[in-house]
Design an enzyme around this catalytic site. Sequence first.
Site, mmCIF file in Angstrom:
data_model
loop_
_atom_site.group_PDB
_atom_site.id
_atom_site.type_symbol
_atom_site.label_atom_id
_atom_site.label_comp_id
_atom_site.label_asym_id
_atom_site.label_seq_id
_atom_site.Cartn_x
_atom_site.Cartn_y
_atom_site.Cartn_z
ATOM 1 N N CYS A 130 0.837 -1.210 0.000
ATOM 2 C CA CYS A 130 0.000 0.000 0.000
ATOM 3 C C CYS A 130 0.872 1.261 0.000
ATOM 4 O O CYS A 130 1.588 1.545 0.960
ATOM 5 C CB CYS A 130 -0.903 -0.018 1.236
ATOM 6 S SG CYS A 130 -1.823 1.522 1.503
ATOM 7 N N CYS A 154 -0.069 3.819 2.692
ATOM 8 C CA CYS A 154 0.389 3.354 4.013
ATOM 9 C C CYS A 154 1.863 3.710 4.218
ATOM 10 O O CYS A 154 2.258 4.187 5.295
ATOM 11 C CB CYS A 154 0.211 1.844 4.142
ATOM 12 S SG CYS A 154 -1.502 1.274 3.938
#
Length: 258
Positions: free
Chosen positions: A147, A150
């Site tokens: 991600c 993230c």
Amino acid sequence: MARLVFTLNLPSSHGFNLSPKNYQSSLFVNQLGVPRFRAVRCQPNSESSETQEKLIVDNGENSPASKEVESSSSSSSSSSLGFPESPNKDINRRVAAISVIAALSLFVSTRLDFGISLKDLTASALPYEEAMANGKPTVVEFYADWCEVCRELAPDVYKIEQQYKDKVNFVMLNVDNTKWEQELDEFGVEGIPHFAFLDREGNEEGNVVGRLPRQYLVENVNALATGKQSIPHARAVGQYSSAESRKVHQVVDPLSHG
């Protein structure tokens, strides 16, 4: 050849007082009646620190054709003419050293911020079961190694964790880990990063999903830490990665909380 001596009373100029006392010229008339200067001398004013000059002019037909110019300057002549003084080398070196140190400090601090990874966050995170049992409010982040958002938010999350870790639990749950299938359903995780804010009893107060201003996280965590009844951002969604893209894998370590 006849010799005539005369004096001129002229105004002072450039530090020379061209008064009859200081300015004298000898004039000769040759046989053809053509006047020739023998010598011209200027004496400096005693109060002046300016340049003084002595000029020797052609003294006749048999004298050398060259002219002699003699000058001397005081230490303040360059400054009095408005020329800048050369910079002090020691000051230049000090300024250069300070600039290098400042640049290195900025570089190091930037590298430290962006050097924080998801792996660092998971290493410092508290196990989920322990967080649910210690009576502190908790922030649960659902994430994945793939991600991008993230990874981008990792430095900010780390700073907030370091600031509030004594009052708030920080838990990291990897959505690729099949161990957390129940928690994914329970908290309704559809996009990551997904931050769930839980009170001391483990009840969810709200959640923040995706890329949002850092202040959203700070204000929510601060509300948990100070025991407020609600958080200011109970439901906020920014740009996120879909949880459906998760790459499910089997858990190698059953005790892993990542």
